[in-house]
Scaffold this motif. Structure first.
Motif, short mmCIF file in Angstrom:
data_model
loop_
_atom_site.label_atom_id
_atom_site.label_comp_id
_atom_site.label_asym_id
_atom_site.label_seq_id
_atom_site.Cartn_x
_atom_site.Cartn_y
_atom_site.Cartn_z
N SER A 283 -3.64 -1.76 -7.74
CA SER A 283 -3.88 -0.38 -8.16
C SER A 283 -3.54 -0.28 -9.65
O SER A 283 -3.00 -1.23 -10.25
N THR A 284 -3.77 0.87 -10.22
CA THR A 284 -3.38 1.09 -11.62
C THR A 284 -1.88 0.90 -11.76
O THR A 284 -1.41 0.26 -12.71
N LYS A 285 -1.11 1.43 -10.80
CA LYS A 285 0.34 1.27 -10.81
C LYS A 285 0.71 -0.21 -10.70
O LYS A 285 1.63 -0.69 -11.37
N ILE B 111 -1.08 -1.68 -4.42
CA ILE B 111 -2.40 -2.24 -4.15
C ILE B 111 -3.26 -1.17 -3.49
O ILE B 111 -2.75 -0.17 -2.99
N GLU B 112 -4.56 -1.43 -3.50
CA GLU B 112 -5.49 -0.55 -2.81
C GLU B 112 -6.56 -1.42 -2.17
O GLU B 112 -6.73 -2.59 -2.53
N LYS C 158 -10.62 -1.45 -0.10
CA LYS C 158 -11.88 -0.77 0.21
C LYS C 158 -12.66 -1.68 1.13
O LYS C 158 -12.42 -2.90 1.19
N GLU D 258 0.84 -1.20 0.00
CA GLU D 258 0.00 0.00 0.00
C GLU D 258 0.88 1.25 0.00
O GLU D 258 0.58 2.22 -0.69
N LYS E 184 2.00 1.97 -3.24
CA LYS E 184 0.84 2.25 -4.10
C LYS E 184 0.65 1.20 -5.19
O LYS E 184 0.16 1.50 -6.29
N ARG F 89 -7.16 -5.09 -4.06
CA ARG F 89 -7.00 -5.22 -5.51
C ARG F 89 -5.72 -4.50 -5.91
O ARG F 89 -5.20 -3.66 -5.17
#
Length: 156
Positions: free
Chosen positions: A101-103, A84-85, A87, A79, A82, A99
């Motif tokens: 992340s875009t990165k 994964i992210e 919710k 995290e 950056k 999930r």
């Protein structure tokens, strides 16, 4: 040959750790050679999220076979990077869904050819007379039937 090698099966954990350390060290060199900023210890989480796009922390820990605290530690690192992210689950506020992340998705795209080359090289390394992956599968199956502790206890 050193004393650990001479000790035979008694040092299996040490020998496996040595092998794991070498694979991780070389893995880090491989990623660096391809200008990929990635720690080999992150692999199980990133690979799992690549194949299971949304998963809870508990499910992820079970999927990769790590204890919950070890999984949480890896997740914090990912995290922070950056990659994964997370919710909250709409159906269960206590659950956190993870999930890439875009990165993280972009990183996986860059790593896939490297993973393919690594897979081929690892097959060369392990495709020996006593195929290491088959042996690991067999030992893991033995563990599900009865663990090391129980087996030693039975011998005393």
């Amino acid at each position: 040959m050193n004393i650990i090698d001479e000790s035979g099966i008694l040092a299996i954990s040490t020998r496996l750790q040595r092998l794991s350390d070498q694979l991780r060290k070389d893995g880090a060199l491989i990623y660096k050679a391809f200008n990929i900023d990635f720690e080999p210890k992150w692999f199980p989480v990133i690979y799992t999220l690549h194949h299971k796009p949304e998963i809870s922390v508990v499910e992820l820990a079970a999927e990769i076979g790590y204890a919950h605290p070890s999984t949480i530690s890896l997740l914090k690192e990912l995290e922070k990077e950056k990659l994964i992210e997370s919710k909250k689950d709409a159906h269960d506020e206590r659950k956190r869904l993870l999930r890439l992340s875009t990165k993280g998705k972009a990183l996986v795209t860059r790593m896939q050819p490297v993973w393919q080359a690594m897979t081929e090289a690892l097959k060369e390394l392990t495709d020996t007379q006593h195929n290491l992956m088959k042996a690991i599968d067999e030992v893991e199956e033995q563990f599900t039937m009865k663990g090391f502790y129980e087996r030693v206890k039975r011998k005393m």
